[in-house]
Design an enzyme around this catalytic site. Sequence first.
Site, mmCIF file in Angstrom:
data_model
loop_
_atom_site.group_PDB
_atom_site.id
_atom_site.type_symbol
_atom_site.label_atom_id
_atom_site.label_comp_id
_atom_site.label_asym_id
_atom_site.label_seq_id
_atom_site.Cartn_x
_atom_site.Cartn_y
_atom_site.Cartn_z
ATOM 1 N N LYS A 97 36.134 -19.630 37.409
ATOM 2 C CA LYS A 97 35.173 -19.986 38.487
ATOM 3 C C LYS A 97 36.709 -20.741 38.918
ATOM 4 O O LYS A 97 36.595 -21.307 40.164
ATOM 5 C CB LYS A 97 34.239 -20.609 37.983
ATOM 6 C CG LYS A 97 33.024 -19.438 38.352
ATOM 7 C CD LYS A 97 31.013 -19.860 38.058
ATOM 8 C CE LYS A 97 30.691 -18.501 37.846
ATOM 9 N NZ LYS A 97 29.250 -18.701 36.959
ATOM 10 N N GLN B 150 26.229 -23.365 35.081
ATOM 11 C CA GLN B 150 26.034 -22.156 34.125
ATOM 12 C C GLN B 150 24.654 -22.149 33.389
ATOM 13 O O GLN B 150 24.129 -23.061 32.196
ATOM 14 C CB GLN B 150 26.950 -22.333 33.092
ATOM 15 C CG GLN B 150 26.992 -20.319 33.166
ATOM 16 C CD GLN B 150 28.053 -20.149 34.146
ATOM 17 O OE1 GLN B 150 28.553 -20.224 34.785
ATOM 18 N NE2 GLN B 150 27.946 -18.005 33.915
ATOM 19 N N ASP C 103 24.679 -21.836 43.963
ATOM 20 C CA ASP C 103 24.586 -20.765 43.390
ATOM 21 C C ASP C 103 22.931 -20.590 44.030
ATOM 22 O O ASP C 103 23.007 -19.586 43.819
ATOM 23 C CB ASP C 103 23.874 -21.075 42.142
ATOM 24 C CG ASP C 103 25.056 -20.594 40.780
ATOM 25 O OD1 ASP C 103 25.233 -19.484 41.397
ATOM 26 O OD2 ASP C 103 24.968 -20.745 39.967
HETATM 27 N N1 GUN Z 1 25.216 -16.658 34.163
HETATM 28 C C1 GUN Z 1 25.542 -15.506 34.569
HETATM 29 N N2 GUN Z 1 24.789 -15.184 35.980
HETATM 30 C C2 GUN Z 1 25.207 -16.170 36.396
HETATM 31 C C3 GUN Z 1 25.507 -17.242 37.898
HETATM 32 O O1 GUN Z 1 25.733 -16.112 39.129
HETATM 33 N N3 GUN Z 1 25.518 -18.369 38.079
HETATM 34 C C4 GUN Z 1 25.063 -18.937 37.238
HETATM 35 N N4 GUN Z 1 25.048 -20.555 37.520
HETATM 36 N N5 GUN Z 1 25.370 -19.044 35.460
HETATM 37 C C5 GUN Z 1 25.062 -17.306 35.296
#
Ligand code: GUN
Length: 285
Positions: free
Chosen positions: A53, A97, A120
């Site tokens: 990311k 995350q 998110d």
């Molecule tokens: N863990 C797995 N997928 C995601 C996501 O889309 N966002 C976040 N913050 N954590 C994740």
Amino acid sequence: MVAKLLDGKQIAKDYRQGLKDQVEVLKSKGYTPKLSVILVGNDGASQSYVRSKKKAAEKIGMISEIVHLSEDTSEEDVLSELERLNNDDSVSGILVQVPLPKQVSEQKVLEAINPEKDVDGFHPSNIGKLYIDEQTFVPCTPLGIMEILKHADIDIEGKNAVVIGRSHIVGQPVSKLLLQQNATVTILHSRSKDMASFIKEADIVVSAVGKPELVTKDMVKEGAVIIDVGNTPDENGKLKGDVAFDEVKEVASAITPVPGGVGPLTITMVLNNTLLAEKMRRGIE
Ligand code: GUN
């Protein structure tokens, strides 16, 4: 029939070029979007996701930082780090995350993110807005799936869509987005009975459970569109989708590969939402 390959890598590449152009315009106005990612602990997959990311954000001209906290960080310390980012005017978007270590409540942390920086779309107020069809931050994987369908010109209205999995990250929000586009949506989950009979009626199948080879050729209707969100590493670390790709591609009309399908779009939508967050707080567009 041999299915058309829905090439997520290429779709993401084109989309990111458009975002890069928009970042340049914002920068010329004196605003640089910044994505801050909180990572707690040393889970290998999570570390690799957050690095991807950050790299992707920097590649389109954004600033990105990873706030890496140790596995034993207390909930209080995670919350205070979050508070700092909420109040930092240089930060456009925040992402925590998940999963988090057991001493840290995921719900408490997600509720503590400033909803205006919640790229998110996990904050309850943003989830609520999505469910009443108000404009808001939408979770990134569902948004990416809709972009793949749009890019491939797939007609959604009136179609039978089956979503396998009811998670808050993928299954439920993507069901809502399909419903917004007038699909008839069925959500299957671990307690569903006779899943195969529902899948067989589906024009669009979205599978997001993390069970390799769950969806096989005999379950799929001729000409169905298959979106595979699964990404489970096998014993050699190779990522496996939920769909038996080699056989299902013989009956589907279009299918996403794993890797290189939905994954690149998820990251792209994190960037999309970060740009949106920066524009919204600066009152642009
Ligand atoms: N863990 C797995 N997928 C995601 C996501 O889309 N966002 C976040 N913050 N954590 C994740």
